[in-house]
Design an enzyme around this catalytic site. Structure first.
Site, PDB file in Angstrom:
ATOM      1  N   LYS A   1      16.410  11.172  70.414  1.00 41.87           N
ATOM      2  CA  LYS A   1      16.630   9.644  71.261  1.00 41.87           C
ATOM      3  C   LYS A   1      15.158   9.997  71.941  1.00 41.87           C
ATOM      4  CE  LYS A   1      18.072   5.547  73.716  1.00 41.87           C
ATOM      5  NZ  LYS A   1      17.323   5.641  73.562  1.00 41.87           N
TER       6      LYS A   1
ATOM      7  N   CYS B   1       3.866  37.310 107.843  1.00 34.94           N
ATOM      8  CA  CYS B   1       2.895  38.564 108.200  1.00 34.94           C
ATOM      9  C   CYS B   1       2.092  37.761 109.082  1.00 34.94           C
ATOM     10  CB  CYS B   1       2.117  39.579 107.207  1.00 34.94           C
ATOM     11  SG  CYS B   1       1.042  39.354 106.345  1.00 34.94           S
TER      12      CYS B   1
ATOM     13  N   GLU C   1      20.055  12.200  64.640  1.00 33.66           N
ATOM     14  CA  GLU C   1      18.803  12.405  65.343  1.00 33.66           C
ATOM     15  C   GLU C   1      17.999  11.705  66.858  1.00 33.66           C
ATOM     16  OE1 GLU C   1      16.303   8.520  63.505  1.00 33.66           O
ATOM     17  OE2 GLU C   1      18.170   7.729  63.459  1.00 33.66           O
TER      18      GLU C   1
ATOM     19  N   TYR D   1      18.612   2.597  88.157  1.00 39.69           N
ATOM     20  CA  TYR D   1      18.482   1.287  87.353  1.00 39.69           C
ATOM     21  C   TYR D   1      19.760   0.874  86.747  1.00 39.69           C
ATOM     22  CZ  TYR D   1      17.918  -2.230  84.068  1.00 39.69           C
ATOM     23  OH  TYR D   1      17.173  -3.198  83.556  1.00 39.69           O
ATOM     24  N   ASP D   2      20.029   1.992  85.982  1.00 35.76           N
ATOM     25  CA  ASP D   2      21.361   2.426  85.538  1.00 35.76           C
ATOM     26  C   ASP D   2      22.770   1.786  85.722  1.00 35.76           C
ATOM     27  OD1 ASP D   2      19.948   2.643  82.634  1.00 35.76           O
ATOM     28  OD2 ASP D   2      20.159   4.289  83.077  1.00 35.76           O
TER      29      ASP D   2
ATOM     30  N   CYS E   1      -1.190  33.930 105.932  1.00 37.38           N
ATOM     31  CA  CYS E   1       0.366  33.808 105.253  1.00 37.38           C
ATOM     32  C   CYS E   1       1.110  33.674 106.793  1.00 37.38           C
ATOM     33  CB  CYS E   1       0.034  35.226 105.068  1.00 37.38           C
ATOM     34  SG  CYS E   1       1.585  35.545 104.575  1.00 37.38           S
TER      35      CYS E   1
ATOM     36  N   ARG F   1       7.995  -3.870  71.709  1.00 40.06           N
ATOM     37  CA  ARG F   1       8.161  -4.465  71.590  1.00 40.06           C
ATOM     38  C   ARG F   1       8.721  -5.880  72.110  1.00 40.06           C
ATOM     39  NH1 ARG F   1      14.548  -2.797  72.681  1.00 40.06           N
ATOM     40  NH2 ARG F   1      14.186  -2.854  74.629  1.00 40.06           N
TER      41      ARG F   1
HETATM   42  S1  IVH Z   1      17.727   3.344  66.094  1.00 36.58           S
HETATM   43  C1  IVH Z   1      18.655  -2.017  66.437  1.00 36.58           C
HETATM   44  N1  IVH Z   1      16.664   5.543  66.254  1.00 36.58           N
HETATM   45  O1  IVH Z   1      15.593   3.691  71.886  1.00 36.58           O
HETATM   46  C2  IVH Z   1      18.203  -0.615  67.456  1.00 36.58           C
HETATM   47  N2  IVH Z   1      15.775   3.972  68.519  1.00 36.58           N
HETATM   48  O2  IVH Z   1      17.750   1.699  73.200  1.00 36.58           O
HETATM   49  C3  IVH Z   1      17.834   0.493  66.823  1.00 36.58           C
HETATM   50  N3  IVH Z   1      15.115   5.247  69.801  1.00 36.58           N
HETATM   51  O3  IVH Z   1      14.741  -0.036  71.199  1.00 36.58           O
HETATM   52  C4  IVH Z   1      17.559   1.411  67.121  1.00 36.58           C
HETATM   53  N4  IVH Z   1      14.534   7.193  69.414  1.00 36.58           N
HETATM   54  O4  IVH Z   1      13.174   2.609  71.075  1.00 36.58           O
HETATM   55  C5  IVH Z   1      16.351   4.321  67.060  1.00 36.58           C
HETATM   56  N5  IVH Z   1      15.959   7.142  66.808  1.00 36.58           N
HETATM   57  C6  IVH Z   1      16.375   6.622  67.331  1.00 36.58           C
HETATM   58  C7  IVH Z   1      15.410   6.021  68.398  1.00 36.58           C
HETATM   59  C8  IVH Z   1      15.492   4.871  69.189  1.00 36.58           C
HETATM   60  C9  IVH Z   1      14.467   6.064  70.275  1.00 36.58           C
HETATM   61  C10 IVH Z   1      14.774   3.552  71.117  1.00 36.58           C
HETATM   62  C11 IVH Z   1      14.170   2.359  70.473  1.00 36.58           C
HETATM   63  C12 IVH Z   1      15.361   1.383  70.935  1.00 36.58           C
HETATM   64  C13 IVH Z   1      15.862   2.100  72.014  1.00 36.58           C
HETATM   65  C14 IVH Z   1      17.646   1.211  71.733  1.00 36.58           C
END
Ligand code: IVH
Length: 714
Positions: free
Chosen positions: A126, A419, A124, A51-52, A416, A147
């Site tokens: 993702k 054997c 943190e 996709y990317d 098998c 969302r």
């Molecule tokens: S901050 C303005 N922190 O990744 C948006 N997003 O591609 C700020 N996500 O829509 C998002 N872990 O659904 C933030 N620690 C994290 C996240 C995180 C997962 C998701 C989130 C966001 C998407 C961004």
């Protein structure tokens, strides 16, 4: 697809624009369909990385041909059509970087926007799930929305009420909005898969689609969903001066957050510390208990965030550092059946090569036959391949929509495959009814082979007869055979029997590397066995080595070390038995044979790829060598006494160039390195194996040096 489709992982700067408007248009269509399926939590044959790549080409095309730009392009649309709930502020996406350099570039831009260095930063996880916005009024959970398109989302309050980490009531009567990710833990995902299989339902390909499916399903979940917060809106000022303070306060209110997770939230003072924290989290990726597809780095201070602001689609104050996708789709070429040392029979997927989690994967486990049939995975299918941490890659399922019309359901073996004996199906893990004995002959044949102990005069027929008569059950028993026993057998006279006993006895003095090879430890071959023997020197040291000590051996990483240690533990009784028969368990080193090279020379006669001083030549093999796989090509270099390397440099002695060779051949020519044609290399190997040293050196003499001067010569 597992990533947020609105966020590209391939740098558009390196993507090729589409040659025609028509191709651009169909790419947009394909991306739109994939994105819709992604947000709906449905399966799509397009994985993350594909996709990317598609997205990156769309961006490149729009940059080159702005007149093509479609209104429904994924670059213009965030997510799926929205719903009934209007978000208090848009739920935007976030930019991506993929390496240290990208991270530094982002930090430099942020510093520029601020007119001073941003500090501190937070790091943190993702979380690889689905974004939701949760409203609390006076401390009570009142509304949960997806969302959607970023501006409006769907109301999922009733479905999402029971999510772990999202309390119905906070510990204080505050009116706030919490944003974060709904996801499924690895353990819940495994439980969910088992449950669905037990009910004859198709399994989800990965935790993310499982979470999406559960969130949309208007019913009680098979397994719980979890939530982790990464942002809050409307907190009182004393908790809102920084991101880390806001997250900490959310935790105190009873909400699960990135900071309270096993990954944690790290506050860093500069970008070097950020880089280290990103790497540290990356290293723990497989052991967090939930899926992450990267790390999010943010400017911690609310003041910094406000000043940096937003670009059209994403904040300038934050960035996602994406990790290589740990789940991909690829084609399942065929299903092989493997019989282990103890007789365990397992189906193994042979795959079209695909990059998963940063490594190329060509085979993966299908666990067991019951699982395989329940999941209805067939040769020809597009399958999901998952690689978490260091574990062996697995096939989690097939994309049934993408199945070729002629794909046949899989039929497991009836006997098998090694054997021909009966299969014991009383456990989920099938075993050959003969258990460990099933592999005896194969193991013995390997032990006696030329590559290993090289026992002269002991062919397959005699081994068969010895096994059938019960004279031997393992390699150590060979050393207990005497002349009368052998002479009493068919086809052996006293003379042959005497010769055989002495040739068997002679192998007691073989170096440790040969014994080790003969044991047939998985994930080692002759070359690696030799390296291991030289490294440790004695069998005792090998058996006592810790995982960390194993990783000191060139070519052994944590995954291989774990397999080798387990295998050695299994054959430890055999090793003891061999030693009791007087089989040598040390590798000759030191003055007796002087160098490693001489140790080789002692056992292997002439090695063509050794320099006169005994040091190995460094050889790079690129493209295909007739009759050899890529790995065998590299092993052949070592068999010839050389050192095989993956990259061309000035230190390379020569490069073997075969069909399909690419940039390495060009680089070799640029550096003026000698080149040996792959056909000639194959001939060299044959000459060496047949002991034709003259032919071998004649071939090596043909190695031509293409120096830049040669190129310029008329
Ligand atoms: S901050 C303005 N922190 O990744 C948006 N997003 O591609 C700020 N996500 O829509 C998002 N872990 O659904 C933030 N620690 C994290 C996240 C995180 C997962 C998701 C989130 C966001 C998407 C961004």
């Amino acid at each position: 697809m597992q990533n947020d489709p609105a966020a590209p992982v391939v740098d558009p700067a390196h993507a090729r624009p589409h040659p025609t408007a028509g191709e651009y248009r169909s790419a947009v269509e394909q991306a739109r369909r994939a994105a819709a399926a992604y947000y709906a939590g449905e399966q799509t044959p397009l994985d993350d990385a594909d996709y990317d790549a598609l997205y990156a080409r769309i961006v490149a095309s729009e940059r080159e041909h702005p007149q093509w730009r479609a209104a429904d392009s994924p670059t213009a649309v965030v997510g799926t059509p929205g719903g009934d709930v209007e978000h208090s502020t848009p739920m935007l996406s976030i930019g991506n970087v993929f390496d240290r350099e990208g991270l530094h570039d982002w930090a430099a831009k942020l510093d520029k926007a601020l007119g001073r260095p941003a500090t501190p930063y937070t790091v943190e996880p993702k979380i690889d799930g689905l974004a939701i916005a949760v409203r609390y009024a006076e401390g009570r959970l009142v509304q949960i929305a997806t969302r959607g398109d970023g501006y409006t989302g769907e109301d999922v309050t009733s479905q999402a009420r029971l999510i772990a980490g999202l309390p119905a009531r906070l510990s204080a009567p505050v009116t706030i909005e919490v944003r974060g990710e709904v996801y499924m833990t690895d353990a819940d995902f495994a439980k969910g898969c088992d449950l669905r299989l037990a009910h004859g339902e198709p399994v989800f390909a990965n935790p993310r689609s499982a979470a999406a499916g559960s969130l949309r399903a208007q019913r009680v979940y098979d397994v719980p969903l979890s939530f982790m917060a990464y942002a809050a809106h409307g907190l009182p000022d004393e908790h809102a001066h920084s991101h880390s303070a806001a997250i900490e306060h959310l935790g105190a209110l009873g909400v699960a957050t990135t900071a309270s997770s096993s990954a944690g939230l790290t506050v860093c003072t500069d970008i070097e510390q950020v880089t280290a924290a990103v790497a540290a989290l990356g290293a723990r990726r497989g052991e967090l208990g939930f899926g992450i597809d990267g790390v999010v780095v943010k400017a911690d201070l609310t003041e910094d965030q406000a000043q940096a602001g937003y670009s059209t689609r994403a904040p300038r104050w934050g960035i996602a550092y994406k990790f290589p996708a740990d789940i991909r789709t690829t084609k399942l070429l065929r299903i092989d059946v493997q019989v282990g040392r103890t007789g365990v029979i397992t189906p193994v997927a042979v795959l079209e090569p695909v990059q998963v989690g940063g490594v190329v994967v060509t085979s993966a486990t299908l666990h067991n036959f019951t699982d395989l049939q329940r999941r209805d995975v067939r040769a020809g299918d597009t399958v999901h391949v998952r690689r978490a941490g260091d574990v062996i890659p697995e096939i989690t399922g097939a994309v049934h929509d993408a199945r070729p019309a002629d794909a046949e359901p899989y039929t497991p073996p009836v006997s098998c495959p090694r054997c021909g004996g009966d299969i014991d199906r009383s456990n989920l893990r099938w075993r050959c009814g003969r258990g460990r004995a099933c592999g005896e002959k194969a193991t013995l044949l390997y032990y006696t082979s030329r590559d290993a102990m090289d026992i002269e005069g002991l062919g397959e027929k005699i081994l068969d007869a010895l096994l059938a008569a019960g004279h031997i059950t393992d390699a150590a028993d060979l050393y207990g055979l005497d002349v009368p026993t052998l002479a009493a057998m068919d086809r052996l006279g006293t003379v042959s029997a005497t010769n055989l006993v002495s040739s068997i006895a002679a192998t007691k003095a073989r170096p440790l590397s040969r014994v080790l090879t003969g044991l047939g430890i998985r994930m080692t071959g002759r070359t690696l066995s030799r390296r291991i023997a030289r490294h440790f020197g004695t069998m005792d040291a090998i058996l006592a080595a810790t995982p960390a000590e194993w990783e000191q051996v060139d070519g052994i990483g944590s995954e291989r070390a774990a397999v080798i240690i387990a295998e050695l533990a299994e054959v430890a009784p055999l090793i003891a038995k061999l030693a009791a028969h007087g089989v040598n368990m040390t590798e000759p080193t030191g003055r007796a044979t002087a160098t490693a090279a001489e140790a080789d020379t002692a056992t292997d006669a002439v090695l063509p790829l050794r320099r006169p001083d005994g040091t190995p030549m460094t050889v790079v093999v690129t493209g295909s060598v007739p009759g050899l796989t890529r790995n065998q090509g590299n092993e052949a270099v070592e068999e010839l006494g050389g050192k095989s390397s993956g990259s061309v440099s000035a230190r390379t002695d020569f490069v073997v160039v075969g069909d399909g060779a690419g940039s390495k051949a060009t680089k070799a020519a640029d550096l003026g390195l000698p080149i040996l044609d792959a056909d000639k290399f194959a001939q060299l190997l044959t000459a060496h194996r047949t002991g034709d040293h003259d032919a071998a050196s004649a071939i090596l003499d043909t190695v031509v040096r293409f120096t830049p001067a040669d190129d310029l010569a008329p």
